[in-house]
Design a protein around this motif. Sequence first.
Motif, PDB file in Angstrom:
ATOM      1  N   PHE A   1       0.662  -1.129  -0.123  1.00 49.47           N
ATOM      2  CA  PHE A   1      -0.109  -0.108  -0.056  1.00 49.47           C
ATOM      3  C   PHE A   1       1.020   1.261  -0.010  1.00 49.47           C
ATOM      4  N   ASP A   2       0.364   2.320  -0.597  1.00 46.35           N
ATOM      5  CA  ASP A   2       1.020   3.524  -0.364  1.00 46.35           C
ATOM      6  C   ASP A   2      -0.047   4.891  -0.366  1.00 46.35           C
ATOM      7  N   ALA A   3       0.280   5.906  -0.599  1.00 42.66           N
ATOM      8  CA  ALA A   3      -0.636   7.069  -0.272  1.00 42.66           C
ATOM      9  C   ALA A   3      -1.997   7.102  -1.117  1.00 42.66           C
ATOM     10  N   GLY A   4      -1.989   6.240  -2.395  1.00 49.61           N
ATOM     11  CA  GLY A   4      -2.858   6.216  -3.365  1.00 49.61           C
ATOM     12  C   GLY A   4      -3.566   5.098  -3.542  1.00 49.61           C
ATOM     13  N   SER A   5      -2.955   4.001  -2.958  1.00 49.88           N
ATOM     14  CA  SER A   5      -3.560   2.640  -3.391  1.00 49.88           C
ATOM     15  C   SER A   5      -3.139   1.454  -2.576  1.00 49.88           C
ATOM     16  N   VAL A   6      -3.869   0.448  -2.538  1.00 53.08           N
ATOM     17  CA  VAL A   6      -3.923  -0.786  -1.693  1.00 53.08           C
ATOM     18  C   VAL A   6      -3.936  -2.157  -2.564  1.00 53.08           C
ATOM     19  N   THR A   7      -3.106  -2.924  -2.402  1.00 55.52           N
ATOM     20  CA  THR A   7      -2.913  -3.988  -2.986  1.00 55.52           C
ATOM     21  C   THR A   7      -3.304  -5.158  -2.205  1.00 55.52           C
ATOM     22  N   VAL A   8      -4.318  -6.002  -2.762  1.00 55.29           N
ATOM     23  CA  VAL A   8      -4.676  -7.174  -1.791  1.00 55.29           C
ATOM     24  C   VAL A   8      -4.497  -8.547  -2.433  1.00 55.29           C
ATOM     25  N   ASP A   9      -4.159  -9.413  -2.104  1.00 57.06           N
ATOM     26  CA  ASP A   9      -3.938 -10.877  -2.885  1.00 57.06           C
ATOM     27  C   ASP A   9      -4.921 -11.774  -1.991  1.00 57.06           C
ATOM     28  N   PHE A  10      -5.859 -12.368  -3.027  1.00 60.66           N
ATOM     29  CA  PHE A  10      -6.886 -12.963  -2.555  1.00 60.66           C
ATOM     30  C   PHE A  10      -6.740 -14.640  -2.873  1.00 60.66           C
ATOM     31  N   ASN A  11      -5.304 -14.804  -3.419  1.00 63.33           N
ATOM     32  CA  ASN A  11      -4.812 -16.206  -3.525  1.00 63.33           C
ATOM     33  C   ASN A  11      -4.972 -17.055  -1.958  1.00 63.33           C
ATOM     34  N   HIS A  12      -5.023 -18.196  -1.962  1.00 65.04           N
ATOM     35  CA  HIS A  12      -4.946 -19.072  -0.764  1.00 65.04           C
ATOM     36  C   HIS A  12      -3.684 -18.945  -0.626  1.00 65.04           C
ATOM     37  N   GLU A  13      -3.334 -18.831   1.008  1.00 58.64           N
ATOM     38  CA  GLU A  13      -1.830 -18.704   1.385  1.00 58.64           C
ATOM     39  C   GLU A  13      -1.039 -19.814   1.060  1.00 58.64           C
ATOM     40  N   LEU A  14      -1.922 -20.765   0.581  1.00 57.84           N
ATOM     41  CA  LEU A  14      -0.759 -22.027   0.110  1.00 57.84           C
ATOM     42  C   LEU A  14      -0.932 -22.335  -1.356  1.00 57.84           C
ATOM     43  N   ALA A  15      -1.430 -21.239  -2.070  1.00 53.44           N
ATOM     44  CA  ALA A  15      -1.399 -21.458  -3.349  1.00 53.44           C
ATOM     45  C   ALA A  15      -0.105 -21.414  -4.200  1.00 53.44           C
ATOM     46  N   GLY A  16       0.120 -22.230  -5.254  1.00 57.82           N
ATOM     47  CA  GLY A  16       1.237 -22.332  -5.781  1.00 57.82           C
ATOM     48  C   GLY A  16       2.366 -23.264  -4.960  1.00 57.82           C
ATOM     49  N   GLU A  17       1.878 -23.757  -3.718  1.00 57.36           N
ATOM     50  CA  GLU A  17       2.881 -24.696  -3.011  1.00 57.36           C
ATOM     51  C   GLU A  17       2.478 -26.135  -3.363  1.00 57.36           C
ATOM     52  N   THR A  18       3.781 -26.905  -3.481  1.00 56.39           N
ATOM     53  CA  THR A  18       3.510 -28.377  -3.219  1.00 56.39           C
ATOM     54  C   THR A  18       3.799 -28.754  -1.898  1.00 56.39           C
ATOM     55  N   LEU A  19       2.699 -29.474  -1.473  1.00 52.61           N
ATOM     56  CA  LEU A  19       2.509 -29.994  -0.380  1.00 52.61           C
ATOM     57  C   LEU A  19       2.767 -31.340  -0.004  1.00 52.61           C
ATOM     58  N   THR A  20       3.258 -31.649   1.283  1.00 51.71           N
ATOM     59  CA  THR A  20       3.469 -33.018   1.612  1.00 51.71           C
ATOM     60  C   THR A  20       2.922 -33.592   2.893  1.00 51.71           C
ATOM     61  N   PHE A  21       2.370 -34.672   2.822  1.00 47.38           N
ATOM     62  CA  PHE A  21       1.389 -34.942   3.883  1.00 47.38           C
ATOM     63  C   PHE A  21       1.790 -36.556   4.603  1.00 47.38           C
ATOM     64  N   GLU A  22       1.913 -36.438   5.606  1.00 43.00           N
ATOM     65  CA  GLU A  22       2.141 -37.822   6.470  1.00 43.00           C
ATOM     66  C   GLU A  22       0.844 -38.091   7.127  1.00 43.00           C
ATOM     67  N   ILE A  23       0.052 -39.115   6.521  1.00 42.37           N
ATOM     68  CA  ILE A  23      -1.289 -39.599   6.964  1.00 42.37           C
ATOM     69  C   ILE A  23      -1.283 -40.813   7.550  1.00 42.37           C
ATOM     70  N   GLU A  24      -2.095 -41.000   8.366  1.00 40.64           N
ATOM     71  CA  GLU A  24      -2.628 -42.335   8.880  1.00 40.64           C
ATOM     72  C   GLU A  24      -4.475 -42.301   8.951  1.00 40.64           C
ATOM     73  N   VAL A  25      -4.540 -43.407   8.492  1.00 37.50           N
ATOM     74  CA  VAL A  25      -6.258 -43.570   8.543  1.00 37.50           C
ATOM     75  C   VAL A  25      -6.525 -44.154   9.931  1.00 37.50           C
ATOM     76  N   LEU A  26      -7.415 -43.534  10.818  1.00 31.62           N
ATOM     77  CA  LEU A  26      -7.567 -43.850  12.199  1.00 31.62           C
ATOM     78  C   LEU A  26      -8.824 -44.612  12.078  1.00 31.62           C
ATOM     79  N   ALA A  27     -10.114 -44.101  11.303  1.00 31.71           N
ATOM     80  CA  ALA A  27     -11.375 -44.622  11.365  1.00 31.71           C
ATOM     81  C   ALA A  27     -12.055 -44.425  10.002  1.00 31.71           C
ATOM     82  N   VAL A  28     -12.752 -45.384   9.514  1.00 34.14           N
ATOM     83  CA  VAL A  28     -13.647 -45.355   8.431  1.00 34.14           C
ATOM     84  C   VAL A  28     -15.037 -45.500   8.778  1.00 34.14           C
ATOM     85  N   GLU A  29     -16.100 -44.680   8.396  1.00 35.00           N
ATOM     86  CA  GLU A  29     -17.503 -45.059   8.304  1.00 35.00           C
ATOM     87  C   GLU A  29     -18.182 -44.912   7.263  1.00 35.00           C
TER      88      GLU A  29
END
Length: 156
Positions: A128-156
């Motif tokens: 932002f400056d005196a004349g304008s404000v720039t807002v990013d509406f991308n998700h904070e993790l947009a563009g990221e490659t993600l790694t998950f370690e998962i364990e299935v605990l239950a299934v219904e």
Amino acid sequence: MPISEGDSVTISYVGRLEDGTVFDTSDEELAREAGVDEEYPERSFKPLEVKLGSDRVIEGLAEELVGMEVGEEKTITIPPEKAYGPHTEDRVAEYDRADFDEMIGDRELAEGFEVETEDGLPGEVVDFDAGSVTVDFNHELAGETLTFEIEVLAVE
């Protein structure tokens, strides 16, 4: 019995960025160690319950859960296209500073200031400056490659 579309699944998980930084987890102790609990002080860190097919979990994770069984563990890597999408410039908007100041009222403008559109879309002030404000509406993790370690605990 293998998980299929429509099942309600409970998993424990650790989500990491490509550099190994933990961005989310169901493990409360790890959340404290990684500082994730400070970023989300109101949050309870516990296993995630999700109904497959409800769009409440990113596409790449939902796809990987199909076929897994209770007790099974897996480490998966999810590209941006199957996570929060690419970071795109068309989701970055510029506003007139005077109009923006009127909208936020008495709150002080700063980089990182969080806003929300009338439709509920969250955004973050990135410049932002005196004349304008720039807002990013991308998700904070947009563009990221993600790694998950998962364990299935239950299934219904």
